[in-house]
Design an enzyme around this catalytic site. Structure first.
Site, short mmCIF file in Angstrom:
data_model
loop_
_atom_site.label_atom_id
_atom_site.label_comp_id
_atom_site.label_asym_id
_atom_site.label_seq_id
_atom_site.Cartn_x
_atom_site.Cartn_y
_atom_site.Cartn_z
N SER A 48 -2.70 5.60 -14.09
CA SER A 48 -3.70 5.34 -15.15
C SER A 48 -4.16 3.89 -15.26
O SER A 48 -5.02 3.58 -16.07
CB SER A 48 -3.19 5.77 -16.55
OG SER A 48 -3.26 7.16 -16.68
N VAL A 56 -6.13 5.11 -5.63
CA VAL A 56 -4.96 5.49 -4.84
C VAL A 56 -5.07 6.94 -4.36
O VAL A 56 -4.61 7.29 -3.27
CB VAL A 56 -3.66 5.20 -5.64
CG1 VAL A 56 -3.43 6.20 -6.74
CG2 VAL A 56 -2.46 5.12 -4.73
N ASP A 57 -5.74 7.76 -5.16
CA ASP A 57 -5.98 9.18 -4.81
C ASP A 57 -6.75 9.25 -3.48
O ASP A 57 -6.36 9.96 -2.53
CB ASP A 57 -6.78 9.81 -5.96
CG ASP A 57 -6.78 11.33 -5.91
OD1 ASP A 57 -6.08 11.89 -5.04
OD2 ASP A 57 -7.48 11.95 -6.74
N ASP A 72 0.87 -1.17 0.00
CA ASP A 72 0.00 0.00 0.00
C ASP A 72 0.92 1.23 0.00
O ASP A 72 1.72 1.40 0.91
CB ASP A 72 -0.86 -0.05 1.27
CG ASP A 72 -1.76 1.16 1.41
OD1 ASP A 72 -1.59 2.13 0.64
OD2 ASP A 72 -2.62 1.13 2.31
N1 AR6 Z 1 -1.33 1.68 -3.03
C1 AR6 Z 1 -0.76 1.38 -4.23
N2 AR6 Z 1 -1.43 1.27 -5.37
C2 AR6 Z 1 -2.79 1.44 -5.30
C3 AR6 Z 1 -3.46 1.74 -4.11
C4 AR6 Z 1 -2.67 1.87 -2.93
N3 AR6 Z 1 -3.21 2.17 -1.76
N4 AR6 Z 1 -4.78 1.86 -4.38
C5 AR6 Z 1 -4.93 1.62 -5.69
N5 AR6 Z 1 -3.73 1.36 -6.27
P1 AR6 Z 1 -6.28 4.44 -9.79
P2 AR6 Z 1 -5.90 5.97 -12.28
C6 AR6 Z 1 -3.38 1.05 -7.65
O1 AR6 Z 1 -7.65 4.08 -10.19
O2 AR6 Z 1 -6.15 4.76 -13.10
C7 AR6 Z 1 -9.07 8.46 -9.04
O3 AR6 Z 1 -10.42 8.55 -8.71
C8 AR6 Z 1 -4.47 0.45 -8.50
O4 AR6 Z 1 -4.53 -0.96 -8.29
O5 AR6 Z 1 -6.08 4.86 -8.38
O6 AR6 Z 1 -4.73 6.82 -12.65
C9 AR6 Z 1 -8.46 9.79 -9.41
O7 AR6 Z 1 -9.03 10.87 -8.71
C10 AR6 Z 1 -3.99 0.81 -9.90
O8 AR6 Z 1 -3.07 -0.15 -10.39
O9 AR6 Z 1 -5.68 5.65 -10.71
C11 AR6 Z 1 -8.74 9.87 -10.86
O10 AR6 Z 1 -10.03 10.35 -11.11
C12 AR6 Z 1 -3.24 2.11 -9.71
O11 AR6 Z 1 -3.10 2.28 -8.29
C13 AR6 Z 1 -8.64 8.45 -11.33
O12 AR6 Z 1 -8.94 7.63 -10.20
C14 AR6 Z 1 -3.94 3.33 -10.27
O13 AR6 Z 1 -5.34 3.21 -10.11
C15 AR6 Z 1 -7.23 8.10 -11.77
O14 AR6 Z 1 -7.22 6.81 -12.29
#
Ligand code: AR6
Length: 361
Positions: free
Chosen positions: A116, A32-33, A9
């Protein structure tokens, strides 16, 4: 190891900066955001409000607040629309901009999620390739420890064909010898027959013992009356004394490494960067002719130098190691060397996919 792929994480990682996969508003969201904002506390959102958003492919920096890092670098990845809308270049720009921002703020360690690759739909295998290639390029010019954080097992999938090929290679060389009950039975029978030799004579020596015979040390010579091993005393007669024998010590790992770098026409920096080994470790190896490296370190250099299989075995031997068909790690390395594929990041992806430790320092 300058680039490390880890499964964790990202909000728990202690480093100078973590990167957030944000949206253009920078006002938080899911994935992750959301996790980063929750862990950092409301002060992060307050600072984000002052930034006026961020364009896709760019990055902005804030404090880390309650996170165990000094900074959060917010970058906005592209939404995947099939690949024909400049997605790759925008994604590469996210990694580059974030790394440049981290360097400007003197960060020595940075952790990235797979930007992404979640809600924005970028195919994960392609997303990881972009990440690894841009981070790898950046690290050729700078010293930084970069973590690429994968979250779920699905986040990290090497190409299906490569995965299948490696599985087949392991099956051919490893699984059959370890799991096939018929093979196991044959082995047991062989052992039983060997120990129950009808004339009661000593079992034939294993190959290693045969090889050692010619070099047995003088003080270990058997007395003449020991008739069981007559060849040993004949061979021993030709041996030098112990100090001369030890004086024949072979080239060390460190010497071989430096020689190979010269033979390949590489600079030291090119070699250790390509091996994904950090500068400090390389300096230790260079300055200590008897340095004892770990096996993954030796292999990282063998891959960087694009050594053939016999050369790799030779280099491993200098450090007291070998490649064994009883180890998945070893088989994966052997597979890549046999394929002539010396892309250390691809090898590490494969090792990661098979739950093995990675190459590098
Ligand atoms: N630690 C590490 N990686 C993570 C975690 C964590 N705690 N949580 C999720 N991931 P995403 P995007 C991974 O959707 O595709 C948001 O709403 C996850 O498995 O977080 O760039 C923003 O506000 C995936 O592989 O980001 C934007 O609107 C990776 O992080 C939108 O999502 C990215 O997934 C951005 O989408």
């Amino acid at each position: 190891m300058p680039l490390q792929i880890i499964r964790q994480d990202i909000t728990k990682i202690e480093c100078d900066a973590i990167v957030n996969a944000a949206n253009e508003s920078l006002l938080g969201g899911g994935g992750v955001d959301g996790a980063i904002h929750r862990a950092a506390g409301p002060e992060l959102l307050e600072e984000c409000r002052t930034l006026g958003g961020c364009r896709t492919g760019e990055a902005k920096l804030t404090g880390g607040y309650r996170l165990p890092c000094r900074y959060v670098i917010h970058t906005v990845g592209p939404v995947w629309r099939g690949g024909g809308y400049g997605e790759r270049e925008l994604l590469a720009s996210c990694y580059r901009s974030s790394l440049e921002l981290a360097a400007e703020h003197h960060c020595e360690s940075v952790a990235f999620p797979l930007i992404s690759a979640g809600a924005y739909g970028y195919p994960k295998d392609q997303a990881i390739r972009v990440a690894v290639s841009v981070i790898g390029e950046f690290l050729m010019e700078s010293d930084m420890l970069v973590y690429l954080v994968v979250f779920g097992r699905d986040d990290f999938s090497i190409g299906k064909k490569l995965f299948t090929d490696i599985v087949c290679f392991i099956d051919d060389h490893y699984a059959a010898a370890h799991t096939d009950p018929l093979e196991e039975q044959r082995r047991r029978t062989q052992c039983y027959e060997a120990t129950m030799h009808p004339c009661g004579a000593a079992m034939p020596p294993p190959p290693a013992a045969k090889a050692r015979r010619g070099v047995a040390l003088p003080h270990l010579r058997r007395k003449k009356k020991d008739a069981a091993l007559p060849q040993a005393s004949q061979a021993d007669a030709a041996l030098p004394d112990l100090s001369d024998y030890v004086g024949q010590i072979d080239e060390s790992f460190s010497t071989m490494l430096l020689r190979k770098i010269d033979e390949r026409g590489m600079t030291d920096v090119q070699c250790y960067k390509k091996a994904n080994i950090d500068r400090k470790l390389f300096s230790k190896i260079r300055s200590d002719v008897h340095y004892k490296p770990s096996k993954p370190t030796v292999l990282a250099f063998a891959i960087a130098l694009e050594l053939s299989l016999p050369e790799t075995l030779d280099m491993l031997m200098k450090a007291g190691f070998t490649l064994s068909h009883s180890s998945k790690f070893d088989l994966i390395i052997e597979y890549f060397i046999r394929q002539g594929n010396y892309d250390i990041f691809e090898i590490n992806e494969a090792l990661f996919a098979f739950d093995q430790s990675l190459l590098g320092g």
